[in-house]
Design an enzyme around this catalytic site. Sequence first.
Site, mmCIF file in Angstrom:
data_model
loop_
_atom_site.group_PDB
_atom_site.id
_atom_site.type_symbol
_atom_site.label_atom_id
_atom_site.label_comp_id
_atom_site.label_asym_id
_atom_site.label_seq_id
_atom_site.Cartn_x
_atom_site.Cartn_y
_atom_site.Cartn_z
ATOM 1 C CE LYS A 196 -3.533 2.431 2.647
ATOM 2 N NZ LYS A 196 -4.445 2.389 3.798
ATOM 3 C CE LYS A 249 -5.968 1.962 -0.441
ATOM 4 N NZ LYS A 249 -6.528 1.917 0.873
#
Length: 325
Positions: A196, A249
């Site tokens: 992330k 992400k």
Amino acid sequence: MSPLKVRPRRTRQSDTWRRMVRETHLRPEQFIYPMFVVPGSGVRHAVQSMPGIFQLSVDEAVKHAREVAAGGVTAVLLFAAPERKDAKASDARDREGLAARAIAAIKKALPALMVWADVCLCGATDHGHCGHVTPQGRIDNDTSVATLAEVALNYARAGADAVAPSDMMDGRVAAIRALLDQEGLSEVPIVSYAAKYASSFYGPFREAAESAPAFGDRRSYQMDPANGREALREVLLDVEEGADLVMVKPAGPYLDVIRQVRDAVRVPVVAYQVSGEYSLIRAAAERGWIDERAAVLETLTGIHRAGADLIISYFAPQVVAWLRA
Ligand code: PBG
């Protein structure tokens, strides 16, 4: 006689040819739809920076979940923005907290709809960081991990079909796995936000989830957008710690990372098309600057082609409707 023997256009000349040689296909089951739950009842509050997305009270979230499930969406990802915010993230650990109540209510109304619960501290802490903060203003990794495991346990007990830690603390997958197993929840999978990035594309989400950090930023825990090798390190660690699915992400700016991760692991790879990716397309479409449907399908096809097995997207209900039409 034609000088060209090889003509790639031959298999592009009609829709039938194009459909026959198509390499990438989107399926309704691939999509997970994020939802934002807020306190109260009868609340359906539009998120300004994400046209088409609403903050919903638990009762409205159940209604909306019923609609999207009827439309063919198989899974939702829940975020809660509780009123009670404190240093301990009490609301997220509480069986009567907002997230736990939302999970239980949706599962009760719609047992067949898969509910993934985002596990983090930022929505329930007064400072909005994803972990505990020391008096010196630093993130305390190891106490954060202990709390995150309690939050995951709370959500799993409430009936979540999977828990998805999005905090980026070191060692949280192992801690969550250990606590779930110890408490008889060994069948609940962990979807790890493994790679992330500290991204500018989360901006609109922070309005929706009311989770902007009160001071500083998230760069001491989320990844530097410049790093690809480090993503593999994070992902492999999480798999070792017991992650059942791993996530990259955001999605669009990190297609190379998605591909490398897909090639490196055996577990399913999830990509999150985040709020900013959604809002960019929506905003351009509202101005008539882009064909929304074509742009949405192109971005999602690209994310899938890069190697994502599953995709979290705010466009999920719309895409599923297009795919089933
Ligand atoms: C919080 C969290 C964020 C997102 C998912 N979980 C925001 C952040 O890290 O600041 C972003 C989702 C989106 O932008 O759509 N841990």
